[in-house]
Design an enzyme around this catalytic site. Structure first.
Site, PDB file in Angstrom:
ATOM      1  N   LYS A  18       0.809  -1.220   0.000  1.00 28.78           N
ATOM      2  CA  LYS A  18       0.000   0.000   0.000  1.00 28.78           C
ATOM      3  C   LYS A  18       0.851   1.282   0.000  1.00 28.78           C
ATOM      4  O   LYS A  18       0.526   2.222  -0.710  1.00 28.78           O
ATOM      5  CB  LYS A  18      -0.942   0.010   1.210  1.00 28.78           C
ATOM      6  CG  LYS A  18      -2.201  -0.811   0.968  1.00 28.78           C
ATOM      7  CD  LYS A  18      -3.153  -0.696   2.138  1.00 28.78           C
ATOM      8  CE  LYS A  18      -2.486  -1.241   3.377  1.00 28.78           C
ATOM      9  NZ  LYS A  18      -3.348  -1.305   4.543  1.00 28.78           N
ATOM     10  N   ARG A  93     -11.684   0.716   8.267  1.00 30.59           N
ATOM     11  CA  ARG A  93     -11.312  -0.683   8.429  1.00 30.59           C
ATOM     12  C   ARG A  93     -12.485  -1.556   8.787  1.00 30.59           C
ATOM     13  O   ARG A  93     -12.358  -2.762   8.895  1.00 30.59           O
ATOM     14  CB  ARG A  93     -10.274  -0.803   9.513  1.00 30.59           C
ATOM     15  CG  ARG A  93      -8.929  -0.970   8.819  1.00 30.59           C
ATOM     16  CD  ARG A  93      -7.887  -0.899   9.749  1.00 30.59           C
ATOM     17  NE  ARG A  93      -7.052  -2.043   9.873  1.00 30.59           N
ATOM     18  CZ  ARG A  93      -5.740  -1.893   9.992  1.00 30.59           C
ATOM     19  NH1 ARG A  93      -5.217  -0.705   9.899  1.00 30.59           N
ATOM     20  NH2 ARG A  93      -5.005  -2.927  10.184  1.00 30.59           N
ATOM     21  N   ARG A 127      10.023  -6.381   6.636  1.00 30.75           N
ATOM     22  CA  ARG A 127       9.772  -4.936   6.546  1.00 30.75           C
ATOM     23  C   ARG A 127      10.565  -4.147   7.596  1.00 30.75           C
ATOM     24  O   ARG A 127      10.684  -4.570   8.741  1.00 30.75           O
ATOM     25  CB  ARG A 127       8.276  -4.694   6.749  1.00 30.75           C
ATOM     26  CG  ARG A 127       7.868  -3.247   6.664  1.00 30.75           C
ATOM     27  CD  ARG A 127       6.427  -3.114   6.312  1.00 30.75           C
ATOM     28  NE  ARG A 127       5.528  -3.561   7.376  1.00 30.75           N
ATOM     29  CZ  ARG A 127       4.214  -3.589   7.235  1.00 30.75           C
ATOM     30  NH1 ARG A 127       3.663  -3.240   6.103  1.00 30.75           N
ATOM     31  NH2 ARG A 127       3.440  -4.000   8.217  1.00 30.75           N
ATOM     32  N   ARG A 159       8.952  -2.942  13.181  1.00 28.35           N
ATOM     33  CA  ARG A 159       7.831  -2.566  14.042  1.00 28.35           C
ATOM     34  C   ARG A 159       7.567  -3.654  15.074  1.00 28.35           C
ATOM     35  O   ARG A 159       7.689  -4.837  14.767  1.00 28.35           O
ATOM     36  CB  ARG A 159       6.569  -2.370  13.182  1.00 28.35           C
ATOM     37  CG  ARG A 159       6.578  -1.063  12.461  1.00 28.35           C
ATOM     38  CD  ARG A 159       5.507  -0.975  11.405  1.00 28.35           C
ATOM     39  NE  ARG A 159       4.242  -1.586  11.771  1.00 28.35           N
ATOM     40  CZ  ARG A 159       3.124  -1.433  11.075  1.00 28.35           C
ATOM     41  NH1 ARG A 159       3.114  -0.666  10.000  1.00 28.35           N
ATOM     42  NH2 ARG A 159       2.010  -2.035  11.432  1.00 28.35           N
ATOM     43  N   ARG A 170      -3.280  -9.977  13.037  1.00 27.13           N
ATOM     44  CA  ARG A 170      -3.731  -8.821  12.259  1.00 27.13           C
ATOM     45  C   ARG A 170      -4.366  -9.252  10.945  1.00 27.13           C
ATOM     46  O   ARG A 170      -5.358  -8.670  10.488  1.00 27.13           O
ATOM     47  CB  ARG A 170      -2.568  -7.851  12.022  1.00 27.13           C
ATOM     48  CG  ARG A 170      -2.254  -7.048  13.275  1.00 27.13           C
ATOM     49  CD  ARG A 170      -0.868  -6.458  13.243  1.00 27.13           C
ATOM     50  NE  ARG A 170      -0.685  -5.462  12.212  1.00 27.13           N
ATOM     51  CZ  ARG A 170       0.507  -5.173  11.671  1.00 27.13           C
ATOM     52  NH1 ARG A 170       1.591  -5.818  12.051  1.00 27.13           N
ATOM     53  NH2 ARG A 170       0.601  -4.261  10.753  1.00 27.13           N
TER      54      ARG A 170
HETATM   55  P1  AMP Z   1      -1.531  -1.017  10.316  1.00 29.46           P
HETATM   56  O1  AMP Z   1      -0.110  -0.628  10.129  1.00 29.46           O
HETATM   57  O2  AMP Z   1      -2.430  -0.399   9.310  1.00 29.46           O
HETATM   58  O3  AMP Z   1      -1.736  -2.481  10.502  1.00 29.46           O
HETATM   59  O4  AMP Z   1      -1.951  -0.350  11.724  1.00 29.46           O
HETATM   60  C1  AMP Z   1      -1.255  -0.627  12.915  1.00 29.46           C
HETATM   61  C2  AMP Z   1      -2.206  -0.588  14.098  1.00 29.46           C
HETATM   62  O5  AMP Z   1      -2.836   0.710  14.177  1.00 29.46           O
HETATM   63  C3  AMP Z   1      -3.364  -1.577  14.038  1.00 29.46           C
HETATM   64  O6  AMP Z   1      -3.001  -2.858  14.518  1.00 29.46           O
HETATM   65  C4  AMP Z   1      -4.409  -0.898  14.926  1.00 29.46           C
HETATM   66  O7  AMP Z   1      -4.110  -1.056  16.299  1.00 29.46           O
HETATM   67  C5  AMP Z   1      -4.196   0.583  14.593  1.00 29.46           C
HETATM   68  N1  AMP Z   1      -5.073   1.046  13.482  1.00 29.46           N
HETATM   69  C6  AMP Z   1      -4.679   1.477  12.247  1.00 29.46           C
HETATM   70  N2  AMP Z   1      -5.735   1.855  11.493  1.00 29.46           N
HETATM   71  C7  AMP Z   1      -6.828   1.653  12.269  1.00 29.46           C
HETATM   72  C8  AMP Z   1      -8.241   1.858  12.071  1.00 29.46           C
HETATM   73  N3  AMP Z   1      -8.745   2.323  10.908  1.00 29.46           N
HETATM   74  N4  AMP Z   1      -9.075   1.528  13.076  1.00 29.46           N
HETATM   75  C9  AMP Z   1      -8.613   1.080  14.257  1.00 29.46           C
HETATM   76  N5  AMP Z   1      -7.307   0.849  14.516  1.00 29.46           N
HETATM   77  C10 AMP Z   1      -6.413   1.148  13.543  1.00 29.46           C
END
Ligand code: AMP
Length: 216
Positions: A18, A93, A127, A159, A170
């Site tokens: 992305k 999401r 990553r 991370r 996830r």
């Molecule tokens: P990502 O890198 O997009 O997986 O985001 C990392 C973390 O941020 C996720 O595991 C969630 O805890 C939080 N997060 C990111 N986007 C959202 C969202 N739209 N709604 C709720 N939590 C989010």
């Protein structure tokens, strides 16, 4: 006539490419990127009780509560910075977040980069990112300076939520919850699907081709 494409949501599981594709879209359409996880990380870095709470959710790989994320993101979208459109990465999401977007600033198209769990895992484990949010991969897109960011010179790190166990969780959350969004947007005739298992440059080409055909 103005551009028909200026509010875009980028969807796809972890490591579907992305961030790379976001750059292609932003450059082509001239719109800013609103990356949810980067915004969350900035709040975490500021400290305070909200930052601490957000960190706990993020470190354990579960979603931040809807009301919190909706307030944060809609605040950004309402700012002057987003006046001419935006590219959303990481939001919405789930259906509640999608409804909140629908009844506020809206969206023109959803770009879904589809990828298999197997490919996602391989990409996530390699990553590396820096505190500015620049993303590399030790195998597919290494920094020429090793563990230092090529772009800003800051240190690259893995991370805390990029471990096999947390990534599995996830991905499961993604499949269970976020994929309902695909149906939701498909019914609204807003869904565009790209094959993310292809090499990243090929996906970029597919996206560019779509933009050339559909954006004025
Ligand atoms: P990502 O890198 O997009 O997986 O985001 C990392 C973390 O941020 C996720 O595991 C969630 O805890 C939080 N997060 C990111 N986007 C959202 C969202 N739209 N709604 C709720 N939590 C989010």
């Amino acid at each position: 006539m103005g551009k028909t494409l200026k509010k875009i949501v980028l969807l796809g599981p972890q490591a579907s490419g992305k961030s790379t594709q976001a750059k292609v879209i932003m450059d082509y359409l001239g719109i800013p990127l609103i990356a949810t996880s980067h915004i969350l990380r900035k709040v975490v870095a500021r400290g305070g009780s909200l930052g601490q709470k957000l960190k706990e959710y993020m470190d354990s790989g579960v979603l931040v509560p809807d009301d919190t994320i909706i307030t944060l993101i809609l605040g950004e979208l309402g700012s002057e910075y987003c006046m001419n459109g935006y590219l959303l990465d990481g939001f919405p999401r789930n259906l509640k977040q999608a409804e909140a977007l629908n009844t506020s600033c809206g969206v023109d198209k959803i770009f879904n980069i589809e990828i298999s769990d197997k490919v996602a895992m391989k990409r996530v484990l390699g990553r590396r990112i820096c505190s500015e949010g620049h993303v590399f991969h030790i195998e597919f897109q290494p920094s020429s300076k090793g563990d230092i960011c090529d772009i800003c010179g800051k240190e690259l790190y893995q991370r805390e939520d990029d471990t096999e166990e947390i990534v599995k969780r996830r991905l499961a959350i993604y499949r269970a919850e976020t994929e309902k969004l695909l149906d939701y947007y498909d019914k609204k005739n807003k869904l565009v699907v790209f094959d993310g298992d292809k090499p990243i440059e090929q996906v970029s080409e597919d996206i560019l081709k779509y933009l050339q055909e559909h954006a004025e």
